[in-house]
Structure formats: structure tokens, C-alpha cells
Scaffold this motif. Structure first.
Motif, PDB file in Angstrom:
ATOM      1  N   GLN A 179       0.803  -1.208   0.000  1.00 53.51           N
ATOM      2  CA  GLN A 179       0.000   0.000   0.000  1.00 53.51           C
ATOM      3  C   GLN A 179       0.846   1.273   0.000  1.00 53.51           C
ATOM      4  N   ASP A 180       2.127   1.178   0.354  1.00 53.97           N
ATOM      5  CA  ASP A 180       2.972   2.358   0.376  1.00 53.97           C
ATOM      6  C   ASP A 180       3.722   2.583  -0.934  1.00 53.97           C
ATOM      7  N   ASP A 181       3.514   1.714  -1.871  1.00 53.77           N
ATOM      8  CA  ASP A 181       4.162   1.862  -3.178  1.00 53.77           C
ATOM      9  C   ASP A 181       3.445   2.962  -3.957  1.00 53.77           C
ATOM     10  N   GLN A 182       4.232   3.871  -4.546  1.00 54.81           N
ATOM     11  CA  GLN A 182       3.650   4.999  -5.262  1.00 54.81           C
ATOM     12  C   GLN A 182       2.833   4.528  -6.466  1.00 54.81           C
ATOM     13  N   ARG A 183       3.318   3.497  -7.123  1.00 59.66           N
ATOM     14  CA  ARG A 183       2.580   2.997  -8.282  1.00 59.66           C
ATOM     15  C   ARG A 183       1.231   2.415  -7.870  1.00 59.66           C
ATOM     16  N   VAL A 184       1.195   1.756  -6.699  1.00 56.52           N
ATOM     17  CA  VAL A 184      -0.065   1.206  -6.207  1.00 56.52           C
ATOM     18  C   VAL A 184      -1.014   2.327  -5.810  1.00 56.52           C
ATOM     19  N   ILE A 185      -0.459   3.388  -5.216  1.00 49.07           N
ATOM     20  CA  ILE A 185      -1.288   4.529  -4.831  1.00 49.07           C
ATOM     21  C   ILE A 185      -1.919   5.164  -6.070  1.00 49.07           C
ATOM     22  N   GLU A 186      -1.138   5.331  -7.135  1.00 50.69           N
ATOM     23  CA  GLU A 186      -1.664   5.907  -8.371  1.00 50.69           C
ATOM     24  C   GLU A 186      -2.714   4.989  -9.005  1.00 50.69           C
ATOM     25  N   ALA A 187      -2.483   3.683  -8.943  1.00 47.90           N
ATOM     26  CA  ALA A 187      -3.460   2.751  -9.494  1.00 47.90           C
ATOM     27  C   ALA A 187      -4.762   2.779  -8.708  1.00 47.90           C
ATOM     28  N   GLN A 188      -4.663   2.943  -7.379  1.00 44.21           N
ATOM     29  CA  GLN A 188      -5.863   3.036  -6.567  1.00 44.21           C
ATOM     30  C   GLN A 188      -6.643   4.308  -6.870  1.00 44.21           C
ATOM     31  N   GLU A 189      -5.942   5.416  -7.088  1.00 40.72           N
ATOM     32  CA  GLU A 189      -6.613   6.666  -7.422  1.00 40.72           C
ATOM     33  C   GLU A 189      -7.311   6.574  -8.785  1.00 40.72           C
ATOM     34  N   ALA A 190      -6.646   5.949  -9.745  1.00 39.41           N
ATOM     35  CA  ALA A 190      -7.265   5.782 -11.069  1.00 39.41           C
ATOM     36  C   ALA A 190      -8.466   4.849 -11.000  1.00 39.41           C
ATOM     37  N   PHE A 191      -8.358   3.835 -10.155  1.00 37.71           N
ATOM     38  CA  PHE A 191      -9.472   2.901 -10.010  1.00 37.71           C
ATOM     39  C   PHE A 191     -10.669   3.577  -9.347  1.00 37.71           C
ATOM     40  N   ALA A 192     -10.422   4.421  -8.348  1.00 38.66           N
ATOM     41  CA  ALA A 192     -11.517   5.115  -7.664  1.00 38.66           C
ATOM     42  C   ALA A 192     -12.169   6.143  -8.567  1.00 38.66           C
ATOM     43  N   ALA A 193     -11.386   6.760  -9.485  1.00 36.82           N
ATOM     44  CA  ALA A 193     -11.959   7.758 -10.393  1.00 36.82           C
ATOM     45  C   ALA A 193     -12.870   7.121 -11.430  1.00 36.82           C
ATOM     46  N   GLY A 194     -12.630   5.862 -11.755  1.00 40.00           N
ATOM     47  CA  GLY A 194     -13.465   5.184 -12.735  1.00 40.00           C
ATOM     48  C   GLY A 194     -13.087   5.543 -14.157  1.00 40.00           C
ATOM     49  N   PRO A 195     -13.748   4.948 -15.143  1.00 40.60           N
ATOM     50  CA  PRO A 195     -13.416   5.228 -16.549  1.00 40.60           C
ATOM     51  C   PRO A 195     -13.786   6.659 -16.921  1.00 40.60           C
ATOM     52  N   LYS A 196     -12.938   7.285 -17.725  1.00 41.57           N
ATOM     53  CA  LYS A 196     -13.165   8.656 -18.152  1.00 41.57           C
ATOM     54  C   LYS A 196     -13.880   8.737 -19.497  1.00 41.57           C
ATOM     55  N   SER A 197     -14.000   7.614 -20.197  1.00 43.06           N
ATOM     56  CA  SER A 197     -14.663   7.630 -21.497  1.00 43.06           C
ATOM     57  C   SER A 197     -16.175   7.477 -21.338  1.00 43.06           C
ATOM     58  N   SER A 198     -16.897   7.900 -22.365  1.00 41.04           N
ATOM     59  CA  SER A 198     -18.357   7.761 -22.437  1.00 41.04           C
ATOM     60  C   SER A 198     -19.055   8.256 -21.172  1.00 41.04           C
ATOM     61  N   PRO A 199     -18.910   9.538 -20.871  1.00 45.92           N
ATOM     62  CA  PRO A 199     -19.618  10.053 -19.695  1.00 45.92           C
ATOM     63  C   PRO A 199     -21.100  10.263 -19.946  1.00 45.92           C
ATOM     64  N   GLY A 200     -21.505  10.283 -21.217  1.00 42.38           N
ATOM     65  CA  GLY A 200     -22.904  10.546 -21.532  1.00 42.38           C
ATOM     66  C   GLY A 200     -23.196  12.031 -21.607  1.00 42.38           C
ATOM     67  N   ASN A 201     -24.148  12.416 -22.427  1.00 43.56           N
ATOM     68  CA  ASN A 201     -24.467  13.839 -22.591  1.00 43.56           C
ATOM     69  C   ASN A 201     -25.613  14.294 -21.704  1.00 43.56           C
ATOM     70  N   LYS A 202     -26.079  13.427 -20.817  1.00 40.14           N
ATOM     71  CA  LYS A 202     -27.134  13.772 -19.864  1.00 40.14           C
ATOM     72  C   LYS A 202     -28.415  14.230 -20.561  1.00 40.14           C
ATOM     73  N   GLY A 203     -28.651  13.671 -21.743  1.00 41.16           N
ATOM     74  CA  GLY A 203     -29.879  14.008 -22.463  1.00 41.16           C
ATOM     75  C   GLY A 203     -29.825  15.296 -23.250  1.00 41.16           C
ATOM     76  N   THR A 204     -28.666  15.937 -23.343  1.00 37.18           N
ATOM     77  CA  THR A 204     -28.537  17.184 -24.091  1.00 37.18           C
ATOM     78  C   THR A 204     -27.904  16.902 -25.442  1.00 37.18           C
ATOM     79  N   PHE A 205     -28.698  17.039 -26.494  1.00 34.80           N
ATOM     80  CA  PHE A 205     -28.238  16.759 -27.846  1.00 34.80           C
ATOM     81  C   PHE A 205     -28.002  18.073 -28.583  1.00 34.80           C
TER      82      PHE A 205
END
Length: 283
Positions: A179-205
């Protein structure tokens, strides 16, 4: 050099004598059906169309067809004619006479006694009862016949995309790493943020805000988002364990082995048989 053969440019009827032309016209009027020949203006009011005849669906418009075969058969006998015909023609017994499209009047025996016959487009498809297309369950995404997307319920291929792995499995992998490894910390942050693609337009076309989509964005590609997709896959995920077909007759299976002095196995062998209900199509 030999001169080329002479070809007359005059039509045949122009070289006939008057008596021959009248004889041919008289024969044609008796052989060709009234509705199939050219008529004069005086004859037109008295000639009924063929479609009004009782047997218009089966009557041929070419009664002269086969006249040579009939003539030859009557002169040399049908047995000798069939013998010669079988030696000359390719597949002389073909019911369709080697025609690619069956004639509507051709009937084919489906049984040896000829009691059941088949005929091209008879009865017509429009006069028969149509097939029943199973409807989707009411209240689901697919109760709308225009909703044709397969991804919201494709649970079989869920987590196969390396870009969207199983979140529980990924969390377990991260928990097992230092858990103290910097690479693991960065991977955990990316995992918590979730995917950045396809956020959806919330019904606004492009035309503005739209409220036609009641599926939280899954109705259109531009509004689709991962949150709604994951929720839909959760709803469609299997929530029961399938039971074997012998589950409701366990006592009967065990008793059969006991009666035959055989060891009772785990389960019952089905020999690959499918229940009768499983072989009947819903439609």
C-alpha cells in the motif's frame, strides 16, 4: 468464291396464298383462347376476361404447348413415345420439366398414395395464419420494439474487455499489493476515479435538451454512460441456480437403482435427451 445464300426479307405471311392464310386464321381462332388473341373492336364487348372464368387459376394461357408431343404420341403409341423420350431428354421424369421456377398449376405428391399434395404458393402466404413473434417482458428495456441494443443485457461477455475489468477482482488485486508503493497509490486513485470515457451527454443533444430517453441514457449512443450500463447489466444478471431435470423425481431415480441392485450415482443420466417442452419453438 461461292455466293452467300439468299435470305428473303419478306415476312412469311406475305408469301402465302389467300386460301392458306384464311385456313391458318380459322385454326388460330379455335386453338388460341379468346382472351389470349388479338380481337377487333367489334368483338371486344362480347369477350369475357380469363380471370372471370371459374378455373382461371389453373387454366393455362398456352393450350398449344406440347402439341408436338401429343401428336407424336398419338401416331406411334405412348409406350414407344416414352421410350424415345427417355433416351433423348435429360431427366425426363422431372416434375418441373427442368424449369427453375415451378408453375402454379404443378402439384407434387407428398405421400405415396397421392392423398397429400403440395403446390407452388398455394394456399397463398397472405391467406395463411402468420407466425407469432414472442414479445419482450413488459417493464423492461426491450418492451420497446425500437430498442435494439444488445450491450445492456449482454451479461455473458461482461468483464471480458480489458478496459473494463471486474471491479471486485481489481480491488482485490490492489489490496494484495504494497500500500505504500507509489505505483499502487496511483493505481488506486485511477481505479476510484473510474473510466473517463463515455460520460454521456445527460440528455442534451445538438437540438437541445431531450426527455424521450427513459433508460437513463441507454436509448442513444451519445447518451450512453458506464453507470447506466453497469446498472442494466446488474438487473439482467442471473439471480438463480439452474436445477437439473431430475430434481423433481429424485426418489424415483434412487428407487430404480435400488430395484436393479445397482449403486446409486450422483444425479441421473439423461443421455443427452432434451425435454419435450425444450424442443417446441415458442413461435
Amino acid at each position: 468464291t461461292a455466293s452467300p445464300p439468299f435470305h428473303s426479307t419478306q415476312p412469311l405471311h406475305s408469301t402465302m396464298s389467300v386460301p392458306a392464310k384464311k385456313a391458318i386464321e380459322k385454326i388460330a381462332k379455335t386453338v388460341i383462347p379468346n382472351a389470349s388473341r388479338a380481337v377487333t373492336a367489334a368483338e371486344a364487348p362480347t369477350i369475357a376476361p380469363t380471370r372471370n372464368a371459374p378455373d382461371a387459376a389453373t387454366d393455362t394461357a398456352m393450350p398449344w404447348e406440347g402439341w408436338f408431343s401429343s401428336f407424336l404420341s398419338s401416331k406411334i403409341g405412348n409406350e414407344r413415345f416414352q421410350s424415345i423420350r427417355s433416351k433423348i431428354l435429360f431427366r425426363p421424369d422431372d416434375v418441373h420439366n427442368l424449369e427453375q421456377i415451378p408453375r402454379p398449376s404443378t402439384k407434387i405428391d407428398l405421400t405415396e398414395d397421392g392423398s397429400l399434395k403440395a403446390q407452388f404458393r398455394y394456399p397463398s402466404p397472405g391467406s395463411q395464419q402468420g407466425g407469432r413473434q414472442p414479445d419482450e417482458d413488459e417493464g423492461t428495456l426491450y418492451s420497446d420494439p425500437f430498442f435494439v441494443s444488445y450491450a445492456p443485457r449482454d451479461t455473458a461477455r461482461r468483464y471480458q474487455d480489458p478496459a473494463f475489468p471486474n471491479p471486485d477482482l481489481e480491488q482485490l488485486k490492489l489490496d494484495l499489493l504494497p500500500q505504500d508503493d507509489q505505483r499502487v497509490i496511483e493505481a488506486q486513485e485511477a481505479f476510484a476515479a473510474g473510466p473517463k470515457s463515455s460520460p454521456g451527454n445527460k440528455g442534451t443533444f445538438a437540438t437541445g435538451k431531450s426527455d424521450y430517453d427513459t433508460t437513463n441514457g441507454l436509448r442513444a449512443s451519445m447518451s450512453t454512460n458506464h453507470e447506466a450500463l453497469e446498472k442494466s447489466l446488474d438487473d439482467f444478471s442471473p439471480n438463480h441456480l439452474p436445477m437439473p431435470d431430475w430434481w423433481n423425481r429424485q426418489e424415483e431415480v434412487v428407487q430404480w437403482y435400488k430395484d436393479n441392485d445397482l449403486p446409486v450415482p450422483l444425479g441421473a443420466t439423461g443421455h443427452g435427451l432434451v425435454p419435450r417442452e425444450g424442443r417446441i419453438a415458442r413461435w
